[in-house]
Design a protein around this motif. Structure first.
Motif, short mmCIF file in Angstrom:
data_model
loop_
_atom_site.label_atom_id
_atom_site.label_comp_id
_atom_site.label_asym_id
_atom_site.label_seq_id
_atom_site.Cartn_x
_atom_site.Cartn_y
_atom_site.Cartn_z
N UNK A 40 -11.54 -6.12 -15.22
CA UNK A 40 -11.13 -4.72 -15.84
C UNK A 40 -9.64 -4.40 -15.72
N UNK A 41 -8.93 -5.47 -15.51
CA UNK A 41 -7.30 -5.14 -15.32
C UNK A 41 -6.79 -5.21 -16.79
N UNK A 42 -5.98 -4.30 -17.04
CA UNK A 42 -5.11 -4.37 -18.37
C UNK A 42 -3.76 -4.58 -18.34
N UNK A 49 0.72 -1.07 0.00
CA UNK A 49 -0.13 0.02 0.00
C UNK A 49 0.80 1.28 0.11
N UNK A 50 0.67 2.02 -0.88
CA UNK A 50 1.16 3.33 -0.89
C UNK A 50 0.29 4.54 -0.84
N UNK A 51 -0.15 4.79 0.57
CA UNK A 51 -1.12 5.76 0.85
C UNK A 51 -0.97 6.90 0.11
N UNK A 52 0.14 7.66 0.10
CA UNK A 52 0.15 8.91 -0.62
C UNK A 52 -0.23 8.67 -2.03
N UNK A 53 0.04 7.80 -2.86
CA UNK A 53 -0.34 7.61 -3.99
C UNK A 53 -1.56 6.89 -4.20
N UNK A 54 -2.22 6.47 -3.22
CA UNK A 54 -3.45 6.01 -3.36
C UNK A 54 -3.50 4.60 -4.41
N UNK A 93 -5.64 3.10 -7.74
CA UNK A 93 -4.78 2.23 -8.53
C UNK A 93 -4.53 0.84 -7.91
N UNK A 94 -4.85 -0.24 -8.65
CA UNK A 94 -4.59 -1.32 -8.10
C UNK A 94 -3.66 -2.05 -9.02
N UNK A 95 -2.85 -3.05 -8.80
CA UNK A 95 -1.77 -3.82 -9.94
C UNK A 95 -1.70 -5.19 -9.28
N UNK A 143 -2.06 0.36 -4.42
CA UNK A 143 -1.79 -0.93 -3.89
C UNK A 143 -1.55 -2.39 -4.81
N UNK A 144 -1.19 -3.39 -4.46
CA UNK A 144 -1.20 -4.51 -5.49
C UNK A 144 -2.18 -5.52 -4.58
#
Length: 151
Positions: free
Chosen positions: A149-151, A87-92, A129-131, A94-95
């Protein structure tokens, strides 16, 4: 930025792992087919499951990452897990990661669980954003992600 204890779907409940899940967790991670595309070999040490549950529960409480046990409502048994991590809260962002016991493949459970996880990530945690990093040979995982919906 906390996480609710339980997410509910039609057939599943997603909740933090707890003592009592260790047999199902070990079964999941000891299966060579399930672990085929993981970055670690299948588990051989049953104690690993207990350590993982304790680590995951602590991380969940602290908000470091959120590994949800996927519970089949029909049996009340854990059949897999799905995780929001890195989680990168500042960048909103996660994976996500996930695994499902082989006996439950092909029934739509993982898509159902990940639908709930994604809704939680975007709506409750305000991520944008999720990866997902998968082995390109894992065709079933790629199809599941594309359906989400992932690309």
């Amino acid at each position: 930025m906390g996480s609710p204890k339980t997410l509910a779907t039609g057939r599943l409940a997603l909740r933090p792992p707890m003592r009592g899940d260790e047999d199902a967790l070990f079964e999941l991670h000891a299966d060579p087919e399930v672990m085929r595309y993981f970055s670690e070999p299948p588990w051989t040490d049953r104690e690993r499951a207990l350590r993982q549950i304790d680590d995951d529960a602590t991380a969940f409480e602290r908000g470091d990452y959120f590994r949800f046990a996927i519970i089949l409502n029909e049996t009340q048994r854990m059949i897999g897990n799905c995780t929001l991590f890195a989680l990168h809260r500042q960048n909103r962002r996660a994976e996500i990661g996930y695994a499902l016991q082989r006996g439950h493949w092909g029934k739509g459970y993982m898509k159902e669980a990940l639908d709930a996880l994604l809704a939680h990530a975007f709506d409750d945690l305000d991520l944008n954003r999720l990866e997902a990093d998968i082995d390109p040979r894992n065709a079933a995982s790629a199809v599941c992600l594309e359906r989400l919906g992932f690309v």
